[in-house]
Motif scaffolding. Structure first.
Motif, PDB file in Angstrom:
ATOM      1  N   ILE A 104       6.280  75.390  -0.420  1.00 28.39           N
ATOM      2  CA  ILE A 104       6.582  74.171  -0.445  1.00 28.39           C
ATOM      3  C   ILE A 104       7.037  73.666  -1.870  1.00 28.39           C
ATOM      4  N   GLN A 105       8.019  73.101  -2.011  1.00 28.75           N
ATOM      5  CA  GLN A 105       8.348  72.745  -3.362  1.00 28.75           C
ATOM      6  C   GLN A 105       8.629  71.190  -3.550  1.00 28.75           C
ATOM      7  N   LEU A 106       8.143  70.369  -4.628  1.00 31.63           N
ATOM      8  CA  LEU A 106       8.490  68.866  -4.603  1.00 31.63           C
ATOM      9  C   LEU A 106       9.520  68.857  -5.397  1.00 31.63           C
ATOM     10  N   GLN A 107      10.793  67.879  -5.065  1.00 29.76           N
ATOM     11  CA  GLN A 107      11.685  67.849  -5.960  1.00 29.76           C
ATOM     12  C   GLN A 107      11.254  66.525  -6.878  1.00 29.76           C
ATOM     13  N   ALA A 108      10.605  65.408  -6.461  1.00 29.25           N
ATOM     14  CA  ALA A 108      10.296  64.338  -7.095  1.00 29.25           C
ATOM     15  C   ALA A 108       8.934  63.728  -6.534  1.00 29.25           C
ATOM     16  N   VAL A 109       8.288  62.892  -7.357  1.00 24.40           N
ATOM     17  CA  VAL A 109       7.298  62.248  -6.975  1.00 24.40           C
ATOM     18  C   VAL A 109       7.194  60.691  -7.383  1.00 24.40           C
ATOM     19  N   LEU A 110       7.299  60.035  -6.099  1.00 26.40           N
ATOM     20  CA  LEU A 110       7.343  58.316  -6.292  1.00 26.40           C
ATOM     21  C   LEU A 110       6.019  58.013  -6.439  1.00 26.40           C
ATOM     22  N   LEU A 111       5.567  57.232  -7.459  1.00 26.39           N
ATOM     23  CA  LEU A 111       4.361  56.934  -7.768  1.00 26.39           C
ATOM     24  C   LEU A 111       4.227  55.168  -8.006  1.00 26.39           C
ATOM     25  N   HIS A 123      -3.984  61.617 -12.991  1.00 26.46           N
ATOM     26  CA  HIS A 123      -3.630  63.125 -13.467  1.00 26.46           C
ATOM     27  C   HIS A 123      -2.158  63.749 -12.806  1.00 26.46           C
ATOM     28  N   LEU A 124      -1.532  62.817 -11.845  1.00 26.87           N
ATOM     29  CA  LEU A 124      -0.327  63.075 -11.528  1.00 26.87           C
ATOM     30  C   LEU A 124       0.838  63.461 -12.288  1.00 26.87           C
ATOM     31  N   PRO A 125       1.156  62.469 -13.395  1.00 31.24           N
ATOM     32  CA  PRO A 125       2.384  62.658 -14.110  1.00 31.24           C
ATOM     33  C   PRO A 125       2.087  63.943 -14.908  1.00 31.24           C
ATOM     34  N   SER A 126       0.808  64.209 -15.541  1.00 35.08           N
ATOM     35  CA  SER A 126       1.042  65.375 -16.134  1.00 35.08           C
ATOM     36  C   SER A 126       0.930  66.661 -15.491  1.00 35.08           C
ATOM     37  N   LEU A 127       0.328  66.586 -14.275  1.00 31.66           N
ATOM     38  CA  LEU A 127       0.464  67.801 -13.348  1.00 31.66           C
ATOM     39  C   LEU A 127       2.094  68.055 -12.817  1.00 31.66           C
ATOM     40  N   ALA A 128       2.656  67.086 -12.725  1.00 29.40           N
ATOM     41  CA  ALA A 128       4.077  67.123 -12.317  1.00 29.40           C
ATOM     42  C   ALA A 128       5.170  67.505 -13.246  1.00 29.40           C
ATOM     43  N   SER A 129       4.463  67.194 -14.649  1.00 29.86           N
ATOM     44  CA  SER A 129       5.306  67.418 -15.737  1.00 29.86           C
ATOM     45  C   SER A 129       5.115  68.960 -15.999  1.00 29.86           C
ATOM     46  N   SER A 130       4.075  69.516 -15.851  1.00 34.09           N
ATOM     47  CA  SER A 130       3.814  71.095 -15.982  1.00 34.09           C
ATOM     48  C   SER A 130       4.559  71.704 -14.736  1.00 34.09           C
ATOM     49  N   ARG A 131       4.893  71.140 -13.815  1.00 37.37           N
ATOM     50  CA  ARG A 131       5.591  71.940 -12.841  1.00 37.37           C
ATOM     51  C   ARG A 131       7.115  71.598 -12.933  1.00 37.37           C
ATOM     52  N   GLU A 132       7.635  70.766 -13.764  1.00 37.76           N
ATOM     53  CA  GLU A 132       8.898  70.215 -13.952  1.00 37.76           C
ATOM     54  C   GLU A 132       9.316  69.468 -12.756  1.00 37.76           C
ATOM     55  N   VAL A 133       8.657  68.538 -12.351  1.00 43.25           N
ATOM     56  CA  VAL A 133       8.888  67.882 -11.111  1.00 43.25           C
ATOM     57  C   VAL A 133       8.849  66.258 -11.563  1.00 43.25           C
ATOM     58  N   PRO A 134       9.898  65.773 -11.769  1.00 41.61           N
ATOM     59  CA  PRO A 134      10.165  64.022 -12.025  1.00 41.61           C
ATOM     60  C   PRO A 134       9.343  63.189 -11.503  1.00 41.61           C
ATOM     61  N   VAL A 135       8.918  62.348 -12.085  1.00 37.91           N
ATOM     62  CA  VAL A 135       8.248  61.204 -11.435  1.00 37.91           C
ATOM     63  C   VAL A 135       8.724  59.886 -11.760  1.00 37.91           C
ATOM     64  N   ILE A 136       9.186  59.085 -10.423  1.00 38.41           N
ATOM     65  CA  ILE A 136       9.618  58.100 -10.465  1.00 38.41           C
ATOM     66  C   ILE A 136       8.551  56.981 -10.184  1.00 38.41           C
ATOM     67  N   PHE A 137       8.359  56.001 -11.270  1.00 37.56           N
ATOM     68  CA  PHE A 137       7.199  54.994 -11.151  1.00 37.56           C
ATOM     69  C   PHE A 137       8.036  53.642 -10.394  1.00 37.56           C
ATOM     70  N   VAL A 138       7.152  53.319  -9.569  1.00 36.42           N
ATOM     71  CA  VAL A 138       7.656  52.047  -8.693  1.00 36.42           C
ATOM     72  C   VAL A 138       6.672  50.905  -9.085  1.00 36.42           C
ATOM     73  N   LYS A 139       7.142  49.733  -9.707  1.00 41.37           N
ATOM     74  CA  LYS A 139       6.335  48.818 -10.390  1.00 41.37           C
ATOM     75  C   LYS A 139       6.884  47.346  -9.582  1.00 41.37           C
ATOM     76  N   ASP A 140       5.925  46.811  -8.984  1.00 36.86           N
ATOM     77  CA  ASP A 140       6.266  45.677  -8.148  1.00 36.86           C
ATOM     78  C   ASP A 140       5.387  44.579  -7.845  1.00 36.86           C
ATOM     79  N   ASN A 141       4.747  44.067  -9.104  1.00 32.39           N
ATOM     80  CA  ASN A 141       3.698  42.728  -8.886  1.00 32.39           C
ATOM     81  C   ASN A 141       2.595  43.283  -7.894  1.00 32.39           C
ATOM     82  N   LYS A 142       2.091  44.251  -8.147  1.00 28.68           N
ATOM     83  CA  LYS A 142       0.788  44.941  -7.326  1.00 28.68           C
ATOM     84  C   LYS A 142       1.325  44.922  -5.670  1.00 28.68           C
ATOM     85  N   GLY A 143       2.523  45.180  -5.422  1.00 30.67           N
ATOM     86  CA  GLY A 143       3.193  45.478  -4.269  1.00 30.67           C
ATOM     87  C   GLY A 143       3.962  46.977  -4.155  1.00 30.67           C
ATOM     88  N   GLY A 144       3.961  47.719  -5.131  1.00 28.62           N
ATOM     89  CA  GLY A 144       4.517  48.893  -5.091  1.00 28.62           C
ATOM     90  C   GLY A 144       3.906  49.852  -4.023  1.00 28.62           C
TER      91      GLY A 144
END
Length: 192
Positions: A104-111, A123-144
């Protein structure tokens, strides 16, 4: 006392570097209208894929397409090879007893960046970075986490990993990561 004030306001202080770390280069942050467009596009693509391959029950199909939750994503990322291991082609897959390492390979992580307490996802951004998996942060006033949960038919989801399966969802995520069409010029390359 004057020297201290003068020193604090001095122009001789080193300026912060504007270069981005590899982790920040692989991260994007979406909020506001950009977030709405992103989630609508992903939701639309999920429905299209689901309708085109609708033989499985919805929960099983979603589980095949996504890794849902911090624990599940952490487990999948830990089983993926690091970028250093990928460069070493002589490495054999790990086998312990009858258990073989999954492919199983992850293409991206929505966080969701509204996670409380923050140490749950720290820990997720650094772990994903070590596997070269991009992280997409979702920010929505405590509703992400609520918005991410809607994508996978759950009440909340702090993190969603998109599994690399060659589907239309993967093509959309690839376009988001490279072309940045949805975010326009507002796709910020830093954590929210």
């Amino acid at each position: 006392m004057r020297k201290r004030n003068k020193k604090a306001g001095s122009s001789h202080e080193p300026k912060k570097s504007l270069s981005l770390t590899p982790q920040q280069q692989q991260s994007k942050c979406y909020e506001g209208e950009d977030l709405d467009s992103l989630l609508k596009s992903i939701g639309r693509e999920i429905e299209l894929e689901r309708l085109s391959k609708g033989a499985l029950p919805e929960k099983i199909w979603i589980k095949q397409q996504f890794s849902i939750g911090v624990n599940d994503i952490t487990r999948v990322l830990e089983r993926m090879m690091t970028s250093a291991q990928l460069g070493n082609s002589s490495q054999k897959p790990l086998v312990a007893g009858n258990y073989r390492k999954p492919s199983i390979q992850l293409q991206a992580v929505l966080l969701a960046s509204d996670c409380n307490p923050r140490w749950l996802t720290k820990h997720l951004p650094s772990l994903a970075s070590s596997r070269e998996v991009p992280v997409i942060f979702v920010k929505d006033n405590k509703g992400g986490s609520l918005r991410l949960g809607e994508l996978v038919k759950l009440k909340t989801a702090i993190a969603i990993g998109v599994k690399a399966r060659g589907s239309g969802i993967n093509k959309l995520i690839q376009g988001i990561l490279h072309d940045d069409q949805i975010a326009g010029d507002n796709g910020v390359l830093e954590a929210c």
